[in-house]
Write a protein that holds these residues in place. Structure first.
Motif, PDB file in Angstrom:
ATOM      1  N   PHE A 109      -5.190   1.082 -12.330  1.00  0.00           N
ATOM      2  CA  PHE A 109      -4.610   2.390 -12.638  1.00  0.00           C
ATOM      3  C   PHE A 109      -3.993   2.900 -11.345  1.00  0.00           C
ATOM      4  O   PHE A 109      -4.707   3.164 -10.376  1.00  0.00           O
ATOM      5  CB  PHE A 109      -5.683   3.361 -13.121  1.00  0.00           C
ATOM      6  CG  PHE A 109      -6.083   3.191 -14.557  1.00  0.00           C
ATOM      7  CD1 PHE A 109      -5.665   4.097 -15.520  1.00  0.00           C
ATOM      8  CD2 PHE A 109      -6.866   2.121 -14.943  1.00  0.00           C
ATOM      9  CE1 PHE A 109      -6.035   3.949 -16.845  1.00  0.00           C
ATOM     10  CE2 PHE A 109      -7.251   1.961 -16.261  1.00  0.00           C
ATOM     11  CZ  PHE A 109      -6.826   2.872 -17.218  1.00  0.00           C
ATOM     12  N   GLY A 110      -2.672   3.057 -11.306  1.00  0.00           N
ATOM     13  CA  GLY A 110      -2.013   3.529 -10.096  1.00  0.00           C
ATOM     14  C   GLY A 110      -2.276   2.645  -8.899  1.00  0.00           C
ATOM     15  O   GLY A 110      -2.354   3.123  -7.769  1.00  0.00           O
ATOM     16  N   GLY A 111      -2.418   1.350  -9.115  1.00  0.00           N
ATOM     17  CA  GLY A 111      -2.649   0.408  -8.028  1.00  0.00           C
ATOM     18  C   GLY A 111      -4.103   0.222  -7.651  1.00  0.00           C
ATOM     19  O   GLY A 111      -4.428  -0.677  -6.865  1.00  0.00           O
TER      20      GLY A 111
ATOM     21  N   LYS B  33      -1.916  -3.651 -15.834  1.00  0.00           N
ATOM     22  CA  LYS B  33      -1.779  -2.356 -15.170  1.00  0.00           C
ATOM     23  C   LYS B  33      -1.441  -1.295 -16.205  1.00  0.00           C
ATOM     24  O   LYS B  33      -0.701  -1.537 -17.164  1.00  0.00           O
ATOM     25  CB  LYS B  33      -0.698  -2.409 -14.094  1.00  0.00           C
ATOM     26  CG  LYS B  33       0.696  -2.736 -14.612  1.00  0.00           C
ATOM     27  CD  LYS B  33       1.713  -2.798 -13.469  1.00  0.00           C
ATOM     28  CE  LYS B  33       3.110  -3.154 -14.001  1.00  0.00           C
ATOM     29  NZ  LYS B  33       4.102  -3.226 -12.900  1.00  0.00           N
ATOM     30  N   ALA B  34      -2.014  -0.108 -16.025  1.00  0.00           N
ATOM     31  CA  ALA B  34      -1.753   0.999 -16.938  1.00  0.00           C
ATOM     32  C   ALA B  34      -0.386   1.600 -16.641  1.00  0.00           C
ATOM     33  O   ALA B  34      -0.020   1.818 -15.486  1.00  0.00           O
ATOM     34  CB  ALA B  34      -2.844   2.051 -16.795  1.00  0.00           C
ATOM     35  N   LEU B  35       0.382   1.883 -17.700  1.00  0.00           N
ATOM     36  CA  LEU B  35       1.715   2.466 -17.549  1.00  0.00           C
ATOM     37  C   LEU B  35       1.752   3.949 -17.888  1.00  0.00           C
ATOM     38  O   LEU B  35       2.459   4.705 -17.225  1.00  0.00           O
ATOM     39  CB  LEU B  35       2.711   1.730 -18.462  1.00  0.00           C
ATOM     40  CG  LEU B  35       2.932   0.243 -18.211  1.00  0.00           C
ATOM     41  CD1 LEU B  35       3.974  -0.293 -19.180  1.00  0.00           C
ATOM     42  CD2 LEU B  35       3.368  -0.009 -16.772  1.00  0.00           C
ATOM     43  N   ARG B  36       1.019   4.358 -18.916  1.00  0.00           N
ATOM     44  CA  ARG B  36       1.042   5.759 -19.317  1.00  0.00           C
ATOM     45  C   ARG B  36      -0.130   6.019 -20.257  1.00  0.00           C
ATOM     46  O   ARG B  36      -0.707   5.108 -20.849  1.00  0.00           O
ATOM     47  CB  ARG B  36       2.343   6.139 -19.997  1.00  0.00           C
ATOM     48  CG  ARG B  36       2.714   5.285 -21.188  1.00  0.00           C
ATOM     49  CD  ARG B  36       3.524   6.040 -22.193  1.00  0.00           C
ATOM     50  NE  ARG B  36       2.755   7.128 -22.781  1.00  0.00           N
ATOM     51  CZ  ARG B  36       3.282   8.254 -23.216  1.00  0.00           C
ATOM     52  NH1 ARG B  36       4.582   8.449 -23.146  1.00  0.00           N
ATOM     53  NH2 ARG B  36       2.524   9.198 -23.748  1.00  0.00           N
ATOM     54  N   GLU B  37      -0.468   7.300 -20.398  1.00  0.00           N
ATOM     55  CA  GLU B  37      -1.599   7.692 -21.238  1.00  0.00           C
ATOM     56  C   GLU B  37      -1.128   8.043 -22.648  1.00  0.00           C
ATOM     57  O   GLU B  37       0.055   8.279 -22.880  1.00  0.00           O
ATOM     58  CB  GLU B  37      -2.315   8.895 -20.602  1.00  0.00           C
ATOM     59  CG  GLU B  37      -3.687   9.196 -21.198  1.00  0.00           C
ATOM     60  CD  GLU B  37      -4.426  10.285 -20.428  1.00  0.00           C
ATOM     61  OE1 GLU B  37      -5.291  10.945 -21.047  1.00  0.00           O
ATOM     62  OE2 GLU B  37      -4.131  10.473 -19.233  1.00  0.00           O
ATOM     63  N   ASN B  38      -2.091   8.048 -23.587  1.00  0.00           N
ATOM     64  CA  ASN B  38      -1.891   8.459 -24.965  1.00  0.00           C
ATOM     65  C   ASN B  38      -0.847   7.582 -25.673  1.00  0.00           C
ATOM     66  O   ASN B  38       0.182   8.066 -26.162  1.00  0.00           O
ATOM     67  CB  ASN B  38      -1.490   9.929 -25.062  1.00  0.00           C
ATOM     68  CG  ASN B  38      -1.617  10.464 -26.488  1.00  0.00           C
ATOM     69  OD1 ASN B  38      -2.127   9.780 -27.370  1.00  0.00           O
ATOM     70  ND2 ASN B  38      -1.148  11.685 -26.699  1.00  0.00           N
ATOM     71  N   ALA B  39      -1.133   6.297 -25.733  1.00  0.00           N
ATOM     72  CA  ALA B  39      -0.272   5.350 -26.444  1.00  0.00           C
ATOM     73  C   ALA B  39      -1.155   4.260 -27.032  1.00  0.00           C
ATOM     74  O   ALA B  39      -1.941   3.650 -26.324  1.00  0.00           O
ATOM     75  CB  ALA B  39       0.766   4.747 -25.503  1.00  0.00           C
ATOM     76  N   GLU B  40      -1.005   4.032 -28.332  1.00  0.00           N
ATOM     77  CA  GLU B  40      -1.848   3.061 -29.022  1.00  0.00           C
ATOM     78  C   GLU B  40      -1.002   2.123 -29.881  1.00  0.00           C
ATOM     79  O   GLU B  40       0.065   2.483 -30.351  1.00  0.00           O
ATOM     80  CB  GLU B  40      -2.881   3.757 -29.905  1.00  0.00           C
ATOM     81  CG  GLU B  40      -3.782   4.727 -29.163  1.00  0.00           C
ATOM     82  CD  GLU B  40      -4.813   5.373 -30.079  1.00  0.00           C
ATOM     83  OE1 GLU B  40      -5.426   4.637 -30.880  1.00  0.00           O
ATOM     84  OE2 GLU B  40      -4.981   6.607 -30.003  1.00  0.00           O
ATOM     85  N   CYS B  41      -1.519   0.918 -30.073  1.00  0.00           N
ATOM     86  CA  CYS B  41      -0.921  -0.080 -30.955  1.00  0.00           C
ATOM     87  C   CYS B  41       0.566  -0.304 -30.650  1.00  0.00           C
ATOM     88  O   CYS B  41       1.438  -0.087 -31.507  1.00  0.00           O
ATOM     89  CB  CYS B  41      -1.105   0.320 -32.417  1.00  0.00           C
ATOM     90  SG  CYS B  41      -2.834   0.430 -32.914  1.00  0.00           S
TER      91      CYS B  41
END
Length: 328
Positions: free
Chosen positions: A177-179, A224-232
Protein backbone atom coordinates in the motif's frame (compact mmCIF):
# COMPACT_ATOMS: atom_id res chain seq x y z
CA UNK A 1 29.08 -52.56 -50.59
CA UNK A 2 29.90 -54.42 -47.35
CA UNK A 3 26.95 -55.68 -45.26
CA UNK A 4 26.32 -53.75 -42.02
CA UNK A 5 28.19 -54.94 -38.96
CA UNK A 6 26.30 -56.84 -36.21
CA UNK A 7 26.56 -53.77 -33.94
CA UNK A 8 25.07 -51.52 -36.63
CA UNK A 9 22.25 -54.01 -37.33
CA UNK A 10 21.40 -54.08 -33.62
CA UNK A 11 21.33 -50.28 -33.47
CA UNK A 12 18.99 -50.12 -36.48
CA UNK A 13 16.62 -52.66 -34.93
CA UNK A 14 16.52 -50.79 -31.60
CA UNK A 15 15.86 -47.49 -33.40
CA UNK A 16 13.01 -49.00 -35.40
CA UNK A 17 11.41 -50.47 -32.28
CA UNK A 18 11.63 -47.13 -30.46
CA UNK A 19 10.09 -45.29 -33.41
CA UNK A 20 7.23 -47.78 -33.60
CA UNK A 21 6.65 -47.56 -29.84
CA UNK A 22 6.66 -43.78 -29.80
CA UNK A 23 4.29 -43.68 -32.75
CA UNK A 24 1.92 -46.09 -31.07
CA UNK A 25 2.05 -44.11 -27.83
CA UNK A 26 1.36 -40.88 -29.71
CA UNK A 27 -1.59 -42.49 -31.44
CA UNK A 28 -2.98 -43.79 -28.14
CA UNK A 29 -2.64 -40.39 -26.47
CA UNK A 30 -4.21 -38.68 -29.46
CA UNK A 31 -7.05 -41.19 -29.51
CA UNK A 32 -7.66 -40.77 -25.79
CA UNK A 33 -7.82 -37.00 -26.21
CA UNK A 34 -10.03 -37.29 -29.26
CA UNK A 35 -12.42 -39.72 -27.60
CA UNK A 36 -12.60 -37.93 -24.26
CA UNK A 37 -16.31 -37.26 -23.61
CA UNK A 38 -17.75 -33.81 -22.93
CA UNK A 39 -18.17 -32.66 -19.34
CA UNK A 40 -20.91 -34.42 -17.42
CA UNK A 41 -24.33 -33.08 -18.39
CA UNK A 42 -23.08 -31.51 -21.63
CA UNK A 43 -24.38 -32.50 -25.08
CA UNK A 44 -21.67 -33.57 -27.51
CA UNK A 45 -22.94 -31.06 -30.08
CA UNK A 46 -22.62 -28.06 -27.72
CA UNK A 47 -19.18 -26.39 -27.74
CA UNK A 48 -17.69 -22.95 -27.07
CA UNK A 49 -16.30 -22.75 -30.61
CA UNK A 50 -19.17 -20.74 -32.08
CA UNK A 51 -19.33 -16.93 -31.73
CA UNK A 52 -22.02 -15.67 -29.41
CA UNK A 53 -22.90 -14.86 -25.82
CA UNK A 54 -22.46 -17.82 -23.48
CA UNK A 55 -24.24 -17.77 -20.15
CA UNK A 56 -25.78 -19.84 -17.38
CA UNK A 57 -29.45 -20.52 -18.06
CA UNK A 58 -31.31 -19.86 -14.81
CA UNK A 59 -34.06 -22.36 -15.68
CA UNK A 60 -31.87 -25.45 -15.40
CA UNK A 61 -28.42 -24.20 -14.48
CA UNK A 62 -26.89 -25.38 -17.75
CA UNK A 63 -24.72 -23.29 -20.05
CA UNK A 64 -26.43 -21.89 -23.13
CA UNK A 65 -25.54 -19.64 -26.07
CA UNK A 66 -27.34 -16.75 -27.74
CA UNK A 67 -26.14 -15.83 -31.22
CA UNK A 68 -27.52 -12.29 -31.17
CA UNK A 69 -29.98 -9.96 -29.40
CA UNK A 70 -33.46 -11.44 -29.50
CA UNK A 71 -32.24 -14.71 -31.03
CA UNK A 72 -33.35 -18.01 -29.44
CA UNK A 73 -30.90 -19.53 -26.98
CA UNK A 74 -29.02 -22.68 -27.88
CA UNK A 75 -28.92 -25.06 -24.93
CA UNK A 76 -26.89 -28.15 -24.14
CA UNK A 77 -23.89 -27.02 -22.09
CA UNK A 78 -22.78 -28.45 -18.74
CA UNK A 79 -24.42 -27.60 -15.43
CA UNK A 80 -22.48 -24.85 -13.64
CA UNK A 81 -23.05 -22.41 -10.79
CA UNK A 82 -20.50 -19.98 -12.23
CA UNK A 83 -19.03 -19.99 -15.75
CA UNK A 84 -16.61 -18.15 -17.99
CA UNK A 85 -14.97 -18.87 -21.33
CA UNK A 86 -12.29 -17.28 -23.52
CA UNK A 87 -9.48 -18.36 -25.82
CA UNK A 88 -10.76 -21.88 -26.36
CA UNK A 89 -11.05 -22.86 -22.69
CA UNK A 90 -13.94 -22.70 -20.25
CA UNK A 91 -14.17 -22.68 -16.47
CA UNK A 92 -17.19 -24.25 -14.79
CA UNK A 93 -17.69 -24.03 -11.02
CA UNK A 94 -20.08 -26.49 -9.41
CA UNK A 95 -21.25 -26.90 -5.84
CA UNK A 96 -20.68 -30.39 -4.51
CA UNK A 97 -23.18 -32.00 -2.15
CA UNK A 98 -22.42 -32.44 1.53
CA UNK A 99 -21.04 -30.51 4.47
CA UNK A 100 -18.73 -28.63 4.62
CA UNK A 101 -19.34 -26.79 1.37
CA UNK A 102 -17.04 -27.73 -1.50
CA UNK A 103 -16.67 -26.54 -5.09
CA UNK A 104 -15.54 -28.47 -8.14
CA UNK A 105 -13.58 -26.27 -10.57
CA UNK A 106 -13.72 -27.86 -14.03
CA UNK A 107 -11.35 -26.63 -16.73
CA UNK A 108 -12.74 -27.55 -20.15
CA UNK A 109 -11.45 -27.32 -23.71
CA UNK A 110 -13.32 -25.74 -26.61
CA UNK A 111 -15.40 -28.90 -27.06
CA UNK A 112 -16.16 -28.88 -23.32
CA UNK A 113 -14.01 -31.92 -22.60
CA UNK A 114 -12.39 -31.99 -19.18
CA UNK A 115 -8.79 -30.74 -19.08
CA UNK A 116 -8.39 -30.54 -15.32
CA UNK A 117 -10.54 -30.83 -12.22
CA UNK A 118 -9.78 -29.23 -8.85
CA UNK A 119 -11.89 -29.59 -5.71
CA UNK A 120 -11.68 -26.66 -3.30
CA UNK A 121 -13.50 -25.64 -0.12
CA UNK A 122 -16.34 -23.14 -0.23
CA UNK A 123 -19.28 -21.94 -2.36
CA UNK A 124 -18.78 -20.96 -6.06
CA UNK A 125 -18.51 -17.19 -6.45
CA UNK A 126 -16.36 -15.84 -9.31
CA UNK A 127 -14.80 -17.41 -12.43
CA UNK A 128 -12.50 -15.87 -15.03
CA UNK A 129 -10.46 -17.08 -18.02
CA UNK A 130 -7.80 -14.88 -19.62
CA UNK A 131 -8.27 -13.78 -23.25
CA UNK A 132 -5.72 -16.37 -24.40
CA UNK A 133 -7.49 -19.13 -22.48
CA UNK A 134 -4.25 -20.08 -20.72
CA UNK A 135 -4.67 -18.55 -17.25
CA UNK A 136 -7.74 -19.06 -15.08
CA UNK A 137 -8.95 -17.92 -11.68
CA UNK A 138 -11.82 -18.78 -9.39
CA UNK A 139 -13.10 -17.51 -6.04
CA UNK A 140 -15.17 -19.34 -3.45
CA UNK A 141 -16.83 -18.20 -0.25
CA UNK A 142 -15.31 -20.29 2.51
CA UNK A 143 -17.21 -18.52 5.31
CA UNK A 144 -20.48 -16.66 4.83
CA UNK A 145 -22.15 -16.19 1.47
CA UNK A 146 -22.19 -12.43 0.85
CA UNK A 147 -19.71 -9.57 0.55
CA UNK A 148 -22.22 -7.42 2.42
CA UNK A 149 -21.50 -8.99 5.81
CA UNK A 150 -18.54 -8.76 8.14
CA UNK A 151 -18.42 -12.55 8.60
CA UNK A 152 -17.18 -13.68 5.20
CA UNK A 153 -13.97 -15.19 3.94
CA UNK A 154 -12.88 -16.05 0.42
CA UNK A 155 -10.30 -18.23 -1.27
CA UNK A 156 -9.03 -17.26 -4.72
CA UNK A 157 -6.90 -19.54 -6.91
CA UNK A 158 -4.95 -18.98 -10.12
CA UNK A 159 -4.14 -21.82 -12.56
CA UNK A 160 -1.61 -21.47 -15.39
CA UNK A 161 -2.33 -24.05 -18.08
CA UNK A 162 0.99 -23.35 -19.79
CA UNK A 163 2.90 -24.81 -16.87
CA UNK A 164 0.15 -26.64 -15.01
CA UNK A 165 1.05 -24.64 -11.90
CA UNK A 166 -1.83 -24.02 -9.48
CA UNK A 167 -1.77 -21.38 -6.76
CA UNK A 168 -4.52 -22.62 -4.44
CA UNK A 169 -4.78 -19.30 -2.59
CA UNK A 170 -3.21 -15.97 -3.54
CA UNK A 171 -3.53 -14.55 -0.03
CA UNK A 172 0.22 -14.86 0.55
CA UNK A 173 1.23 -12.73 -2.44
CA UNK A 174 3.36 -9.80 -1.18
CA UNK A 175 1.02 -6.79 -1.05
CA UNK A 176 1.99 -3.14 -0.85
CA UNK A 177 0.00 0.00 0.00
CA UNK A 178 1.74 3.19 -1.14
CA UNK A 179 5.02 1.30 -1.47
CA UNK A 180 4.88 -0.11 2.07
CA UNK A 181 4.42 -3.83 2.64
CA UNK A 182 1.02 -4.67 4.10
CA UNK A 183 0.69 -7.50 6.62
CA UNK A 184 -2.63 -8.52 8.13
CA UNK A 185 -4.37 -11.79 8.90
CA UNK A 186 -7.71 -10.53 7.55
CA UNK A 187 -6.63 -10.19 3.89
CA UNK A 188 -9.12 -11.63 1.39
CA UNK A 189 -8.87 -11.60 -2.42
CA UNK A 190 -11.61 -12.11 -5.01
CA UNK A 191 -12.71 -11.24 -8.53
CA UNK A 192 -9.51 -11.63 -10.59
CA UNK A 193 -9.36 -10.27 -14.15
CA UNK A 194 -6.38 -10.76 -16.47
CA UNK A 195 -4.51 -8.48 -18.89
CA UNK A 196 -3.70 -9.62 -22.42
CA UNK A 197 -0.09 -10.50 -21.49
CA UNK A 198 -1.25 -13.29 -19.13
CA UNK A 199 0.97 -11.78 -16.44
CA UNK A 200 -0.66 -8.63 -15.09
CA UNK A 201 -3.98 -9.00 -13.28
CA UNK A 202 -6.40 -6.96 -11.23
CA UNK A 203 -8.39 -8.11 -8.22
CA UNK A 204 -10.17 -6.96 -5.08
CA UNK A 205 -8.48 -7.15 -1.71
CA UNK A 206 -10.37 -6.64 1.52
CA UNK A 207 -8.48 -5.76 4.69
CA UNK A 208 -9.13 -3.73 7.85
CA UNK A 209 -12.73 -3.05 6.89
CA UNK A 210 -12.07 -1.61 3.42
CA UNK A 211 -11.87 -2.94 -0.14
CA UNK A 212 -9.16 -1.99 -2.62
CA UNK A 213 -8.44 -2.48 -6.30
CA UNK A 214 -5.03 -4.12 -6.64
CA UNK A 215 -2.75 -4.68 -9.63
CA UNK A 216 -0.80 -7.92 -9.55
CA UNK A 217 2.24 -9.30 -11.36
CA UNK A 218 2.40 -13.09 -11.68
CA UNK A 219 6.06 -13.33 -12.72
CA UNK A 220 7.23 -10.98 -9.97
CA UNK A 221 4.65 -12.47 -7.58
CA UNK A 222 3.64 -9.12 -6.17
CA UNK A 223 0.56 -6.92 -5.86
CA UNK A 224 -0.01 -3.24 -5.14
CA UNK A 225 -3.14 -1.35 -4.11
CA UNK A 226 -4.33 1.26 -6.62
CA UNK A 227 -7.43 2.75 -5.01
CA UNK A 228 -10.06 2.14 -2.33
CA UNK A 229 -13.71 1.10 -2.63
CA UNK A 230 -13.56 -1.07 -5.75
CA UNK A 231 -14.79 -4.65 -6.01
CA UNK A 232 -15.03 -7.37 -8.66
CA UNK A 233 -12.93 -5.66 -11.36
CA UNK A 234 -13.25 -6.53 -15.04
CA UNK A 235 -10.58 -5.28 -17.46
CA UNK A 236 -11.71 -3.94 -20.83
CA UNK A 237 -10.48 -5.81 -23.95
CA UNK A 238 -8.17 -2.90 -24.84
CA UNK A 239 -6.71 -2.93 -21.33
CA UNK A 240 -7.40 0.74 -20.60
CA UNK A 241 -10.39 0.60 -18.21
CA UNK A 242 -11.71 -1.46 -15.36
CA UNK A 243 -15.41 -1.94 -14.67
CA UNK A 244 -16.11 -2.54 -10.99
CA UNK A 245 -18.79 -2.34 -8.36
CA UNK A 246 -18.53 0.53 -5.90
CA UNK A 247 -20.26 0.68 -2.54
CA UNK A 248 -22.46 3.78 -2.51
CA UNK A 249 -24.88 3.08 0.35
CA UNK A 250 -25.59 0.87 3.35
CA UNK A 251 -28.56 -0.83 1.71
CA UNK A 252 -28.91 -4.33 3.13
CA UNK A 253 -29.20 -6.23 -0.15
CA UNK A 254 -27.10 -4.59 -2.87
CA UNK A 255 -25.33 -1.37 -1.88
CA UNK A 256 -23.12 -1.30 -4.99
CA UNK A 257 -23.31 0.65 -8.26
CA UNK A 258 -21.51 -0.24 -11.45
CA UNK A 259 -18.59 2.10 -12.24
CA UNK A 260 -15.82 2.33 -14.84
CA UNK A 261 -12.27 3.47 -14.00
CA UNK A 262 -9.82 4.91 -16.54
CA UNK A 263 -6.46 3.38 -15.58
CA UNK A 264 -4.42 6.18 -17.17
CA UNK A 265 -6.11 9.05 -15.34
CA UNK A 266 -7.63 7.08 -12.40
CA UNK A 267 -10.87 8.94 -13.03
CA UNK A 268 -14.14 7.07 -12.64
CA UNK A 269 -17.73 7.45 -13.73
CA UNK A 270 -20.92 5.49 -13.06
CA UNK A 271 -22.56 3.35 -15.72
CA UNK A 272 -26.15 4.19 -16.62
CA UNK A 273 -27.48 1.24 -14.59
CA UNK A 274 -29.41 2.72 -11.61
CA UNK A 275 -29.90 -0.55 -9.73
CA UNK A 276 -27.48 -2.19 -7.35
CA UNK A 277 -25.13 -4.58 -9.16
CA UNK A 278 -23.63 -7.47 -7.19
CA UNK A 279 -21.70 -9.07 -10.05
CA UNK A 280 -18.36 -9.10 -11.84
CA UNK A 281 -19.35 -7.42 -15.08
CA UNK A 282 -18.24 -8.73 -18.47
CA UNK A 283 -17.22 -6.67 -21.51
CA UNK A 284 -19.09 -7.54 -24.70
CA UNK A 285 -16.66 -5.25 -26.57
CA UNK A 286 -14.60 -2.17 -25.72
CA UNK A 287 -17.76 -0.07 -25.38
CA UNK A 288 -20.35 -2.33 -23.76
CA UNK A 289 -20.82 -4.01 -20.39
CA UNK A 290 -22.98 -7.00 -19.45
CA UNK A 291 -23.96 -7.97 -15.91
CA UNK A 292 -26.57 -9.89 -13.93
CA UNK A 293 -29.38 -8.38 -11.87
CA UNK A 294 -32.08 -10.06 -9.79
CA UNK A 295 -34.62 -11.42 -12.25
CA UNK A 296 -38.14 -10.30 -12.91
CA UNK A 297 -41.20 -12.55 -12.77
CA UNK A 298 -39.59 -14.77 -10.18
CA UNK A 299 -36.44 -15.52 -12.20
CA UNK A 300 -33.17 -15.93 -10.33
CA UNK A 301 -31.39 -13.36 -12.50
CA UNK A 302 -31.40 -11.58 -15.86
CA UNK A 303 -28.47 -10.34 -17.94
CA UNK A 304 -28.49 -6.63 -18.73
CA UNK A 305 -26.20 -4.49 -20.84
CA UNK A 306 -25.19 -0.82 -20.68
CA UNK A 307 -22.66 1.44 -22.46
CA UNK A 308 -19.34 1.64 -20.62
CA UNK A 309 -19.04 5.43 -21.05
CA UNK A 310 -21.99 6.16 -18.76
CA UNK A 311 -24.34 7.31 -21.50
CA UNK A 312 -27.53 5.72 -22.74
CA UNK A 313 -29.79 3.38 -20.82
CA UNK A 314 -29.53 -0.22 -19.62
CA UNK A 315 -31.15 -2.86 -21.82
CA UNK A 316 -32.35 -6.37 -21.03
CA UNK A 317 -30.15 -8.78 -22.97
CA UNK A 318 -30.98 -12.27 -21.69
CA UNK A 319 -33.99 -13.01 -19.47
CA UNK A 320 -33.18 -15.75 -17.00
CA UNK A 321 -29.40 -15.79 -17.29
CA UNK A 322 -26.13 -15.07 -15.48
CA UNK A 323 -22.35 -15.48 -15.92
CA UNK A 324 -22.19 -13.83 -19.37
CA UNK A 325 -19.10 -14.37 -21.53
CA UNK A 326 -18.84 -13.11 -25.10
CA UNK A 327 -16.98 -15.12 -27.74
CA UNK A 328 -16.24 -13.09 -30.86
Amino acid sequence: MNPPSPRLRLALVVTAVLLLASGSLGYVLHARHRERPPAQGSDASFTVEEPGLYFRDSAGGRIARQDGPGRPRVTGGPSCDRFHTAGGHALCLRSLPGVPARTEALVLDRRLREVRKVTVPGIPNRARVSASGQVLSWTTFTTGDSYNTAAFSTRTAILDLRTGYLVKSIEQIPLTFGGARHHDSDVNYWGVTFAADDNRFYATVSTRGATHLVEGDLRAWSAKALRENAECPSLSPDGTRVAFKKKVSDAPRSPWRLYVLDLATMREHPAAEPHGVDDQAAWLDDATLAYALPGRDGRASDIWTAPADGTGEPRLLVPGGSSPANVG
